[in-house]
Design a protein around this motif. Structure first.
Motif, PDB file in Angstrom:
ATOM      1  N   GLN A 146       0.809  -1.206   0.000  1.00 52.36           N
ATOM      2  CA  GLN A 146       0.000   0.000   0.000  1.00 52.36           C
ATOM      3  C   GLN A 146       0.847   1.262   0.000  1.00 52.36           C
ATOM      4  O   GLN A 146       0.343   2.336  -0.282  1.00 52.36           O
ATOM      5  CB  GLN A 146      -0.925   0.015   1.219  1.00 52.36           C
ATOM      6  N   LEU A 147       2.116   1.140   0.369  1.00 50.58           N
ATOM      7  CA  LEU A 147       2.991   2.309   0.376  1.00 50.58           C
ATOM      8  C   LEU A 147       3.394   2.702  -1.029  1.00 50.58           C
ATOM      9  O   LEU A 147       3.735   3.848  -1.290  1.00 50.58           O
ATOM     10  CB  LEU A 147       4.249   2.035   1.209  1.00 50.58           C
ATOM     11  N   GLU A 148       3.398   1.736  -1.937  1.00 47.73           N
ATOM     12  CA  GLU A 148       3.788   2.044  -3.298  1.00 47.73           C
ATOM     13  C   GLU A 148       2.671   2.812  -4.000  1.00 47.73           C
ATOM     14  O   GLU A 148       1.498   2.549  -3.808  1.00 47.73           O
ATOM     15  CB  GLU A 148       4.063   0.734  -4.057  1.00 47.73           C
ATOM     16  N   GLN A 149       3.050   3.780  -4.809  1.00 50.05           N
ATOM     17  CA  GLN A 149       2.067   4.618  -5.493  1.00 50.05           C
ATOM     18  C   GLN A 149       1.276   3.801  -6.510  1.00 50.05           C
ATOM     19  O   GLN A 149       1.824   3.055  -7.294  1.00 50.05           O
ATOM     20  CB  GLN A 149       2.764   5.776  -6.190  1.00 50.05           C
ATOM     21  N   ASN A 150      -0.039   3.980  -6.477  1.00 51.73           N
ATOM     22  CA  ASN A 150      -0.915   3.306  -7.428  1.00 51.73           C
ATOM     23  C   ASN A 150      -0.905   4.092  -8.734  1.00 51.73           C
ATOM     24  O   ASN A 150      -1.324   5.251  -8.768  1.00 51.73           O
ATOM     25  CB  ASN A 150      -2.336   3.236  -6.861  1.00 51.73           C
ATOM     26  N   PRO A 151      -0.430   3.501  -9.822  1.00 56.62           N
ATOM     27  CA  PRO A 151      -0.326   4.258 -11.075  1.00 56.62           C
ATOM     28  C   PRO A 151      -1.674   4.618 -11.678  1.00 56.62           C
ATOM     29  O   PRO A 151      -1.740   5.433 -12.588  1.00 56.62           O
ATOM     30  CB  PRO A 151       0.444   3.299 -11.996  1.00 56.62           C
ATOM     31  N   GLU A 152      -2.762   4.004 -11.162  1.00 57.52           N
ATOM     32  CA  GLU A 152      -4.075   4.281 -11.719  1.00 57.52           C
ATOM     33  C   GLU A 152      -4.811   5.383 -10.966  1.00 57.52           C
ATOM     34  O   GLU A 152      -5.941   5.716 -11.302  1.00 57.52           O
ATOM     35  CB  GLU A 152      -4.921   2.998 -11.696  1.00 57.52           C
ATOM     36  N   LEU A 153      -4.178   5.953  -9.949  1.00 55.37           N
ATOM     37  CA  LEU A 153      -4.808   7.007  -9.160  1.00 55.37           C
ATOM     38  C   LEU A 153      -3.899   8.225  -9.082  1.00 55.37           C
ATOM     39  O   LEU A 153      -2.675   8.101  -9.078  1.00 55.37           O
ATOM     40  CB  LEU A 153      -5.089   6.503  -7.738  1.00 55.37           C
ATOM     41  N   PRO A 154      -4.470   9.445  -8.995  1.00 58.43           N
ATOM     42  CA  PRO A 154      -3.641  10.635  -8.728  1.00 58.43           C
ATOM     43  C   PRO A 154      -2.971  10.527  -7.360  1.00 58.43           C
ATOM     44  O   PRO A 154      -3.443   9.802  -6.475  1.00 58.43           O
ATOM     45  CB  PRO A 154      -4.670  11.778  -8.759  1.00 58.43           C
ATOM     46  N   ASN A 155      -1.888  11.250  -7.179  1.00 54.11           N
ATOM     47  CA  ASN A 155      -1.113  11.159  -5.940  1.00 54.11           C
ATOM     48  C   ASN A 155      -1.939  11.480  -4.704  1.00 54.11           C
ATOM     49  O   ASN A 155      -1.728  10.903  -3.634  1.00 54.11           O
ATOM     50  CB  ASN A 155       0.085  12.118  -6.007  1.00 54.11           C
ATOM     51  N   ILE A 156      -2.885  12.394  -4.846  1.00 58.77           N
ATOM     52  CA  ILE A 156      -3.645  12.859  -3.679  1.00 58.77           C
ATOM     53  C   ILE A 156      -4.484  11.739  -3.064  1.00 58.77           C
ATOM     54  O   ILE A 156      -4.823  11.789  -1.884  1.00 58.77           O
ATOM     55  CB  ILE A 156      -4.553  14.045  -4.093  1.00 58.77           C
ATOM     56  N   TYR A 157      -4.791  10.689  -3.832  1.00 59.88           N
ATOM     57  CA  TYR A 157      -5.649   9.603  -3.342  1.00 59.88           C
ATOM     58  C   TYR A 157      -4.844   8.401  -2.849  1.00 59.88           C
ATOM     59  O   TYR A 157      -5.428   7.346  -2.584  1.00 59.88           O
ATOM     60  CB  TYR A 157      -6.618   9.156  -4.438  1.00 59.88           C
ATOM     61  N   THR A 158      -3.544   8.537  -2.758  1.00 60.36           N
ATOM     62  CA  THR A 158      -2.704   7.445  -2.275  1.00 60.36           C
ATOM     63  C   THR A 158      -2.051   7.830  -0.952  1.00 60.36           C
ATOM     64  O   THR A 158      -1.899   9.009  -0.642  1.00 60.36           O
ATOM     65  CB  THR A 158      -1.601   7.107  -3.300  1.00 60.36           C
ATOM     66  N   ALA A 159      -1.691   6.814  -0.168  1.00 60.41           N
ATOM     67  CA  ALA A 159      -0.969   7.063   1.084  1.00 60.41           C
ATOM     68  C   ALA A 159       0.466   7.444   0.743  1.00 60.41           C
ATOM     69  O   ALA A 159       1.169   6.696   0.064  1.00 60.41           O
ATOM     70  CB  ALA A 159      -1.003   5.823   1.966  1.00 60.41           C
ATOM     71  N   ARG A 160       0.891   8.619   1.202  1.00 60.22           N
ATOM     72  CA  ARG A 160       2.231   9.126   0.874  1.00 60.22           C
ATOM     73  C   ARG A 160       3.002   9.453   2.149  1.00 60.22           C
ATOM     74  O   ARG A 160       2.410   9.910   3.129  1.00 60.22           O
ATOM     75  CB  ARG A 160       2.119  10.380   0.009  1.00 60.22           C
ATOM     76  N   TYR A 161       4.294   9.237   2.085  1.00 57.57           N
ATOM     77  CA  TYR A 161       5.140   9.500   3.253  1.00 57.57           C
ATOM     78  C   TYR A 161       5.542  10.973   3.280  1.00 57.57           C
ATOM     79  O   TYR A 161       5.928  11.536   2.258  1.00 57.57           O
ATOM     80  CB  TYR A 161       6.388   8.619   3.208  1.00 57.57           C
ATOM     81  N   CYS A 162       5.416  11.597   4.447  1.00 55.48           N
ATOM     82  CA  CYS A 162       5.837  12.991   4.631  1.00 55.48           C
ATOM     83  C   CYS A 162       7.175  12.999   5.349  1.00 55.48           C
ATOM     84  O   CYS A 162       7.283  12.545   6.491  1.00 55.48           O
ATOM     85  CB  CYS A 162       4.789  13.770   5.435  1.00 55.48           C
ATOM     86  N   THR A 163       8.193  13.520   4.688  1.00 53.20           N
ATOM     87  CA  THR A 163       9.538  13.527   5.273  1.00 53.20           C
ATOM     88  C   THR A 163       9.662  14.526   6.415  1.00 53.20           C
ATOM     89  O   THR A 163      10.560  14.388   7.249  1.00 53.20           O
ATOM     90  CB  THR A 163      10.568  13.882   4.183  1.00 53.20           C
ATOM     91  N   THR A 164       8.781  15.510   6.463  1.00 50.79           N
ATOM     92  CA  THR A 164       8.843  16.519   7.528  1.00 50.79           C
ATOM     93  C   THR A 164       8.126  16.031   8.785  1.00 50.79           C
ATOM     94  O   THR A 164       8.686  16.055   9.878  1.00 50.79           O
ATOM     95  CB  THR A 164       8.209  17.839   7.060  1.00 50.79           C
ATOM     96  N   CYS A 165       6.880  15.586   8.616  1.00 53.11           N
ATOM     97  CA  CYS A 165       6.090  15.127   9.762  1.00 53.11           C
ATOM     98  C   CYS A 165       6.389  13.675  10.129  1.00 53.11           C
ATOM     99  O   CYS A 165       5.987  13.214  11.205  1.00 53.11           O
ATOM    100  CB  CYS A 165       4.601  15.281   9.470  1.00 53.11           C
ATOM    101  N   LYS A 166       7.053  12.937   9.221  1.00 51.18           N
ATOM    102  CA  LYS A 166       7.419  11.534   9.436  1.00 51.18           C
ATOM    103  C   LYS A 166       6.193  10.675   9.733  1.00 51.18           C
ATOM    104  O   LYS A 166       6.147   9.914  10.710  1.00 51.18           O
ATOM    105  CB  LYS A 166       8.452  11.414  10.560  1.00 51.18           C
ATOM    106  N   ILE A 167       5.188  10.817   8.880  1.00 50.88           N
ATOM    107  CA  ILE A 167       3.980  10.006   8.972  1.00 50.88           C
ATOM    108  C   ILE A 167       3.567   9.606   7.557  1.00 50.88           C
ATOM    109  O   ILE A 167       4.062  10.162   6.574  1.00 50.88           O
ATOM    110  CB  ILE A 167       2.812  10.764   9.639  1.00 50.88           C
ATOM    111  N   MET A 168       2.665   8.626   7.482  1.00 51.68           N
ATOM    112  CA  MET A 168       2.044   8.303   6.215  1.00 51.68           C
ATOM    113  C   MET A 168       0.759   9.116   6.110  1.00 51.68           C
ATOM    114  O   MET A 168      -0.180   8.919   6.887  1.00 51.68           O
ATOM    115  CB  MET A 168       1.745   6.814   6.121  1.00 51.68           C
ATOM    116  N   ARG A 169       0.733  10.056   5.179  1.00 51.20           N
ATOM    117  CA  ARG A 169      -0.456  10.892   5.027  1.00 51.20           C
ATOM    118  C   ARG A 169      -1.588  10.058   4.435  1.00 51.20           C
ATOM    119  O   ARG A 169      -1.397   9.359   3.440  1.00 51.20           O
ATOM    120  CB  ARG A 169      -0.186  12.076   4.097  1.00 51.20           C
TER     121      ARG A 169
END
Length: 382
Positions: A146-169
């Motif tokens: 689930q951490l890997e980006q889904n190529p069929e969805l825009p980035n905003i709809y995937t769980a992404r890692y935040c390097t500043t807050c150190k969480i999975m958005r």
């Protein structure tokens, strides 16, 4: 046992304090938006109050003479709405996600085996999700797939890692670069209201825009009604002005065009244009105090003061109308500005220009959901 519990409470307090350090707070409660934008909030509030004062002094008193008291009273009462809704937006926490200590999956992938990544990721994300369960946040991704980006969805709809807050958005959350924190349901950072627009104050922000536009529209209508009653005075004063000051006025306008100042888009050129526009209005307004026919006129019966206020109100009307239109459009399709921007980038990248079509029933459901969805509890510890 008590020491262990106190240790975790201290960690939670420290993470909460760090997550909300961008806000202006008093005894742990957010009293205004971002500290960096405190002057913007004061400026916006001052601007709204200034327009209300101008209306009450120069436009409102004419209603009794021109026989439309009801409209003036409605406008005066509704003028309070933009102030109340502005304070509601700035004092509402937008939905900040608490900072964590989740390691970067990409860096870990280069150092350890995938099985260890998955196991460590599961433990960390489960702990983070349990800590935030009372706040009704979207569950964090629990596997490496689930951490890997889904190529069929825009980035905003995937769980992404935040390097500043150190969480999975979670989905639809984004990091605000101005405030340096992640916001759930992030729309944009509005410098006019001095805070991020997220899932908790998105509705209040639109109500602020709508109430401001309604008040400005009603004020503009009364200004135009005043001018319709004063049009004879405007015509007579304008003719009188050109009779008494035709040579100086023609000389100023002629000198401006001979010099070719209109070709230079400079601040000086803008200043000259403002002087040329305001000078006849100011001169005609002065004539009302000189001519015997106008000496008994009250200050609010001066048509050129009404013109100046009408122009100011019209400028704000033209600014608020497209802003309201754009935000209402995003809400009608059930998306934030950030989601729409992310989708546009996604469709341009895959070269697909056939975007989803929206039906009337779908728009109605989106609007109904926007005005009725339950606002989640703030993660800020009171």
């Amino acid at each position: 046992m008590n020491n262990i519990q106190k240790f975790f409470e201290d960690i939670d307090t420290m993470e909460t304090r760090k997550s909300f350090e961008a806000f202006t707070k008093c005894k742990g409660t957010i009293i205004f938006g971002a500290k960096k934008d405190l002057c913007n909030i004061i400026g916006t509030l001052t601007l709204i109050i200034s327009l209300i004062v101008l209306y009450l002094i120069f436009i409102f008193p004419a209603a009794q003479d021109y026989q439309y008291d009801a409209l003036a009273i409605i406008i005066a009462i509704c003028s309070i709405l933009p102030i109340i809704t502005l304070l509601n937006v700035t004092m509402t926490e937008p939905g900040v996600l608490l900072r964590g200590d989740l390691p970067d999956p990409k860096l870990q992938q280069q150092q350890i085996k995938p099985e260890q990544i998955s196991e460590q990721q599961n433990n960390t994300s489960e702990q983070y999700a349990q800590k935030n369960e009372p706040h009704q946040i979207v569950q964090i991704a629990e596997s490496q797939n689930q951490l890997e980006q889904n190529p069929e969805l825009p980035n905003i709809y995937t769980a992404r890692y935040c390097t500043t807050c150190k969480i999975m958005r979670p989905s639809k959350a984004s990091h605000c670069k101005h405030c340096n924190h992640c916001v759930d349901g992030f729309d944009h950072h509005c410098f006019w209201v001095g805070t991020c627009i997220g899932i908790r104050n998105w509705r209040a922000f639109l109500i602020f825009l709508q109430s401001s536009l309604i008040v400005i529209t009603l004020t503009l209508c009364q200004c135009l009604l005043n001018l319709s009653k004063q049009y004879l005075d405007i015509y007579e004063l304008w003719i009188l002005m050109f009779k008494q000051a035709s040579i100086p006025l023609i000389s100023i306008y002629g000198l401006y065009f001979i010099c070719g100042c209109w070709n230079h888009q400079t601040y000086l050129n803008v200043l000259i244009l403002m002087v040329m526009f305001l000078l006849p209005i100011i001169y005609a307004a002065v004539l009302m105090n000189i001519e015997n026919a106008y000496k008994d006129y009250r200050y609010y019966q001066n048509p050129f003061i009404t013109i100046l206020i009408t122009i100011a109100v019209l400028i704000f009307f033209l600014f608020l109308l497209p802003v309201n239109g754009v935000n209402c459009y995003y809400i009608s399709i059930g998306k934030t500005a950030k989601q729409t921007h992310s989708e546009d980038q996604f469709y341009n990248r895959i070269r697909q220009f056939d975007k989803p079509k929206y039906t009337f029933s779908g728009v109605f459901r989106n609007l109904l959901y926007f005005y009725t969805y339950p606002i989640p509890q703030s993660r800020n510890q009171q």
